[in-house]
Design a protein around this motif. Structure first.
Motif, mmCIF file in Angstrom:
data_model
loop_
_atom_site.group_PDB
_atom_site.id
_atom_site.type_symbol
_atom_site.label_atom_id
_atom_site.label_comp_id
_atom_site.label_asym_id
_atom_site.label_seq_id
_atom_site.Cartn_x
_atom_site.Cartn_y
_atom_site.Cartn_z
ATOM 1 N N GLY A 178 -18.359 -7.921 3.514
ATOM 2 C CA GLY A 178 -17.904 -9.467 3.452
ATOM 3 C C GLY A 178 -16.308 -10.250 3.365
ATOM 4 N N MET A 179 -15.810 -9.355 2.341
ATOM 5 C CA MET A 179 -13.949 -9.564 2.981
ATOM 6 C C MET A 179 -13.697 -10.059 4.033
ATOM 7 S SD MET A 179 -14.118 -9.904 -0.618
ATOM 8 C CE MET A 179 -11.737 -10.067 -0.873
ATOM 9 N N ARG A 180 -12.235 -10.548 3.742
ATOM 10 C CA ARG A 180 -11.911 -10.671 6.067
ATOM 11 C C ARG A 180 -9.938 -9.902 5.424
ATOM 12 N NH1 ARG A 180 -14.503 -13.786 9.185
ATOM 13 N NH2 ARG A 180 -12.821 -12.519 10.112
ATOM 14 N N PRO A 181 -10.209 -8.730 5.882
ATOM 15 C CA PRO A 181 -9.263 -8.356 5.553
ATOM 16 C C PRO A 181 -8.125 -8.171 6.350
ATOM 17 C CG PRO A 181 -10.715 -6.475 5.539
ATOM 18 C CD PRO A 181 -11.299 -7.550 5.829
ATOM 19 N N ILE A 182 -7.117 -8.429 6.294
ATOM 20 C CA ILE A 182 -5.940 -7.948 7.444
ATOM 21 C C ILE A 182 -4.572 -7.416 7.003
ATOM 22 C CG2 ILE A 182 -3.526 -9.585 8.209
ATOM 23 C CD1 ILE A 182 -5.249 -12.358 7.221
ATOM 24 N N VAL A 183 -4.746 -6.284 7.901
ATOM 25 C CA VAL A 183 -3.962 -5.355 7.542
ATOM 26 C C VAL A 183 -3.206 -5.562 8.472
ATOM 27 C CG1 VAL A 183 -4.440 -3.260 8.071
ATOM 28 C CG2 VAL A 183 -6.339 -3.954 7.494
ATOM 29 N N GLU A 184 -1.491 -4.652 8.147
ATOM 30 C CA GLU A 184 -0.754 -4.656 8.389
ATOM 31 C C GLU A 184 -0.097 -3.565 9.042
ATOM 32 O OE1 GLU A 184 4.250 -5.417 8.461
ATOM 33 O OE2 GLU A 184 3.121 -7.207 8.319
ATOM 34 N N ILE A 185 0.319 -2.970 10.928
ATOM 35 C CA ILE A 185 0.377 -1.620 10.494
ATOM 36 C C ILE A 185 1.949 -1.863 11.011
ATOM 37 C CG2 ILE A 185 0.326 0.854 12.145
ATOM 38 C CD1 ILE A 185 -2.005 0.282 10.096
ATOM 39 N N GLN A 186 2.776 -1.144 10.192
ATOM 40 C CA GLN A 186 3.973 -1.080 10.544
ATOM 41 C C GLN A 186 4.865 -1.319 11.502
ATOM 42 O OE1 GLN A 186 6.897 1.226 7.915
ATOM 43 N NE2 GLN A 186 7.118 -1.028 6.234
ATOM 44 N N PHE A 187 4.226 -0.356 12.220
ATOM 45 C CA PHE A 187 4.528 -0.277 14.575
ATOM 46 C C PHE A 187 3.579 0.725 14.425
ATOM 47 C CE2 PHE A 187 8.863 0.074 12.087
ATOM 48 C CZ PHE A 187 9.928 0.021 12.640
ATOM 49 N N SER A 188 3.070 -0.296 16.229
ATOM 50 C CA SER A 188 1.896 0.237 16.028
ATOM 51 C C SER A 188 1.835 2.152 16.313
ATOM 52 C CB SER A 188 1.593 -0.486 17.615
ATOM 53 O OG SER A 188 3.054 -0.635 18.524
ATOM 54 N N GLN B 244 -15.142 4.190 13.521
ATOM 55 C CA GLN B 244 -16.207 4.071 12.304
ATOM 56 C C GLN B 244 -16.079 2.038 12.903
ATOM 57 O OE1 GLN B 244 -17.083 6.377 10.631
ATOM 58 N NE2 GLN B 244 -16.409 7.856 10.796
ATOM 59 N N ALA B 245 -14.632 1.540 12.194
ATOM 60 C CA ALA B 245 -15.080 -0.005 12.518
ATOM 61 C C ALA B 245 -15.338 -0.212 14.143
ATOM 62 C CB ALA B 245 -13.572 -0.453 13.133
ATOM 63 N N THR C 232 0.979 -1.386 -0.396
ATOM 64 C CA THR C 232 0.021 0.010 0.124
ATOM 65 C C THR C 232 0.776 1.330 -0.205
ATOM 66 O OG1 THR C 232 -0.454 0.258 2.268
ATOM 67 C CG2 THR C 232 -1.999 -1.053 1.242
ATOM 68 N N PRO C 233 0.083 2.872 -0.751
ATOM 69 C CA PRO C 233 1.015 4.271 -0.099
ATOM 70 C C PRO C 233 1.124 4.027 1.447
ATOM 71 C CG PRO C 233 -0.722 3.950 -1.627
ATOM 72 C CD PRO C 233 -0.718 2.642 -0.502
ATOM 73 N N LEU C 234 2.072 5.227 1.202
ATOM 74 C CA LEU C 234 2.241 5.262 2.572
ATOM 75 C C LEU C 234 0.690 6.466 3.588
ATOM 76 C CD1 LEU C 234 5.964 6.115 3.357
ATOM 77 C CD2 LEU C 234 5.240 4.626 3.779
ATOM 78 N N SER C 235 -0.303 5.809 3.400
ATOM 79 C CA SER C 235 -1.240 6.127 5.045
ATOM 80 C C SER C 235 -2.072 5.030 5.394
ATOM 81 C CB SER C 235 -2.220 6.642 3.045
ATOM 82 O OG SER C 235 -3.190 7.016 3.534
ATOM 83 N N GLU C 236 -1.768 5.474 6.689
ATOM 84 C CA GLU C 236 -2.575 4.321 6.945
ATOM 85 C C GLU C 236 -4.108 4.541 7.618
ATOM 86 O OE1 GLU C 236 2.059 3.948 8.179
ATOM 87 O OE2 GLU C 236 0.286 5.722 8.320
ATOM 88 N N ALA C 237 -4.810 5.616 6.836
ATOM 89 C CA ALA C 237 -5.978 6.206 7.440
ATOM 90 C C ALA C 237 -5.978 5.744 6.035
ATOM 91 C CB ALA C 237 -5.736 7.697 7.306
ATOM 92 N N GLY C 238 -5.774 5.572 4.664
ATOM 93 C CA GLY C 238 -5.866 5.369 3.509
ATOM 94 C C GLY C 238 -6.585 3.937 3.388
ATOM 95 N N PHE C 239 -5.701 3.175 3.298
ATOM 96 C CA PHE C 239 -5.152 1.669 3.955
ATOM 97 C C PHE C 239 -6.308 0.853 5.246
ATOM 98 C CE2 PHE C 239 -1.011 1.908 5.738
ATOM 99 C CZ PHE C 239 -1.493 0.732 5.940
ATOM 100 N N THR C 240 -6.830 1.714 6.124
ATOM 101 C CA THR C 240 -6.727 1.328 6.924
ATOM 102 C C THR C 240 -8.092 1.406 6.698
ATOM 103 O OG1 THR C 240 -5.768 1.417 8.855
ATOM 104 C CG2 THR C 240 -7.806 0.923 9.042
ATOM 105 N N GLY C 241 -9.066 2.374 5.826
ATOM 106 C CA GLY C 241 -10.491 3.290 5.363
ATOM 107 C C GLY C 241 -10.730 1.827 4.718
ATOM 108 N N LEU C 242 -9.809 1.807 3.545
ATOM 109 C CA LEU C 242 -10.035 1.130 3.241
ATOM 110 C C LEU C 242 -10.821 -0.382 2.962
ATOM 111 C CD1 LEU C 242 -8.070 -0.007 -0.601
ATOM 112 C CD2 LEU C 242 -8.791 -1.867 0.562
ATOM 113 N N ALA C 243 -10.102 -1.482 4.272
ATOM 114 C CA ALA C 243 -10.111 -2.508 4.599
ATOM 115 C C ALA C 243 -11.336 -2.699 5.323
ATOM 116 C CB ALA C 243 -8.953 -3.052 5.642
ATOM 117 N N ILE C 244 -11.315 -1.484 6.493
ATOM 118 C CA ILE C 244 -12.784 -1.435 6.658
ATOM 119 C C ILE C 244 -13.636 -1.877 5.727
ATOM 120 C CG2 ILE C 244 -14.731 -0.536 7.844
ATOM 121 C CD1 ILE C 244 -11.932 1.291 9.423
ATOM 122 N N GLY C 245 -14.231 -0.698 4.610
ATOM 123 C CA GLY C 245 -14.893 -0.716 3.646
ATOM 124 C C GLY C 245 -15.076 -2.618 3.364
ATOM 125 N N ALA C 246 -14.327 -3.212 2.938
ATOM 126 C CA ALA C 246 -13.781 -4.388 2.417
ATOM 127 C C ALA C 246 -15.041 -5.457 3.246
ATOM 128 C CB ALA C 246 -12.756 -4.922 2.357
#
Length: 333
Positions: A75-85, A98-99, A57-71
Motif C-alpha cells: 500500500g505504499m507509493r515508492p518512487i525508485v531512482e536508478i542512477q543510470f538506466s 515480479q512487479a 540506499t546501498p549500491l544494490s539495485e536488486a535489493g532496493f527495487t525488491g524492497l520498493a515492490i514489497g512496499a
C-alpha cells in the motif's frame, strides 16, 4: 512558477508536490538524499521531508527495487531512482518476473503502484555502460508501463499520471533534457498514459518520436519548413501502451512516416510502431515505405565524435525526411 522552468526543476517540483500530498509516497535510490541525486533532481528534498521519506540506499539495485515492490504491494507509493538506466540490468528479475506479473497472477488482488525513474540516453560522453537506451526491453514486457517525457510540462503531467497508476511505471528522463527549459500549464495538468499528442501540425510527412528525440524532431521540422516541407510531429509520450492510433491518424493525412528512436535499430520499439501502422488501414494511405532513424547497432563510444556518429540527430532526421520525399515522384511537381 516562472514562465520558463528547466526539466530538472520541473521534476524536483513534482517530486516535492507528490511527497507533500501523499504520506505513503517515498523516494529511494543511490545518493538521492544528501547528495541530491546524480543529476540533482532530488536536491533539497531530504532536508524538507527527512530520511524516512528520502532514503539513500546501498549500491544494490536488486535489493532496493525488491524492497520498493514489497512496499508497493503493501500500500505504499515508492518512487525508485536508478542512477543510470543501464543499471536496470541489476534488477531485471524484480521488474520483469515480479512487479510486472503480480497483479495478473493474483487476479487483481495485489497491485504494484511503483514508479521507477531513471536517466537514460547518450550524448554526455559517459561511454558504453552509462549511455544506453534500453527502453525497448521493457516495452516487450506485459504488465509494465513505459513513459518518456520531452519537456518540463510532459515531465510533470506524466509523473502525476504515473503516481496515480496502479501498475509499475518506468519513467525515462533523458540526461540531455535536464537543462532544457519550457513553460508549465496553468492550472497544472495530469496526462493520460498511453495517449500521444501532436506537437506540430503538418501535411507532408509524419515524424513520430519520444523524449529527447521528439525535441530533435521539432528542430528538424523547423529546418525543413525553410525548405517548404510541412512536417507533422507526434510526441508519443508513452511507449507502453503505445498510441499507434494517433500515429495512424496522422499518416492518413500525410501519407508518409518517419520514426525516430535513440535505442539501437535492431529490436527497437520503432519497428513495432511501424508494424502497427502497416498492419492497420493506414497502410493504404502510405505513399512509400516508412523510414526509421535510430541508434547504430554498437556499444556507445566514449569519443565524442564517434558517439555523435552513431546517435540520431536533427540533421539525420532532415536527411531521412528528405529521402522519403525525394522518392515520391509527385512531391516536387
Amino acid at each position: 512558477m516562472p514562465d520558463a522552468i528547466t526539466f530538472r526543476e520541473a521534476m524536483t517540483a513534482v517530486l516535492r508536490e507528490t511527497l507533500a500530498a501523499n504520506e505513503e509516497a517515498f523516494l529511494l535510490g543511490e545518493d538521492v538524499g544528501v547528495y541530491g541525486g546524480a543529476f540533482g533532481v532530488s536536491r533539497g528534498l531530504v532536508e524538507e521531508f527527512g530520511t524516512d521519506r528520502v532514503l539513500d540506499t546501498p549500491l544494490s539495485e536488486a535489493g532496493f527495487t525488491g524492497l520498493a515492490i514489497g512496499a508497493a504491494v503493501m500500500g505504499m507509493r515508492p518512487i525508485v531512482e536508478i542512477q543510470f538506466s543501464d543499471f536496470i540490468t541489476h534488477c531485471m528479475d524484480q521488474l520483469v518476473n515480479q512487479a510486472a506479473k503480480m497483479r495478473y497472477m493474483f487476479g487483481g488482488a495485489a497491485s504494484v503502484p511503483l514508479v521507477l525513474r531513471t536517466p537514460g540516453g547518450a550524448g554526455t560522453g559517459a561511454a558504453a555502460q552509462h549511455s544506453q537506451s534500453l527502453e525497448a526491453w521493457f516495452v516487450h514486457v506485459p504488465g509494465l508501463r513505459v513513459v518518456m517525457p520531452s519537456t518540463p510540462a510532459d515531465a510533470q503531467g506524466l509523473f502525476r499520471a504515473a503516481m496515480a497508476d496502479p501498475n509499475p511505471v518506468l519513467f525515462y528522463e533523458h540526461k540531455l533534457l535536464y537543462n532544457t527549459k519550457g513553460s508549465l500549464p496553468d492550472p497544472p495538468e495530469t496526462y493520460e498514459i498511453g495517449r500521444a499528442r501532436c506537437s506540430r501540425e503538418g501535411c507532408d510527412v509524419t515524424v513520430a518520436a519520444a523524449g529527447l528525440m521528439h525535441n530533435y524532431a521539432l528542430e528538424a521540422a523547423d529546418t525543413l519548413a525553410a525548405q517548404n516541407v510541412d512536417v507533422e510531429v507526434i510526441n508519443l509520450l508513452s511507449l507502453a501502451p503505445m498510441d499507434s492510433d494517433r500515429v495512424c491518424e496522422s499518416v492518413r493525412k500525410t501519407g508518409r512516416l518517419v520514426v525516430v528512436e535513440e535505442d539501437v535499430r535492431t529490436g527497437g520499439w520503432g519497428g513495432e510502431l511501424i508494424t502497427r501502422v502497416t498492419e492497420s488501414a493506414a497502410f493504404y494511405a502510405l505513399d512509400r515505405a516508412p523510414a526509421r532513424v535510430a541508434g547504430a547497432d554498437t556499444p556507445i563510444p566514449y569519443n565524442k565524435r564517434l558517439e555523435a556518429s552513431i546517435r540520431p540527430s536533427p540533421e539525420r532526421i532532415v536527411e531521412a525526411v528528405t529521402q522519403v520525399l525525394a522518392n515520391d515522384p509527385g512531391r516536387y511537381v
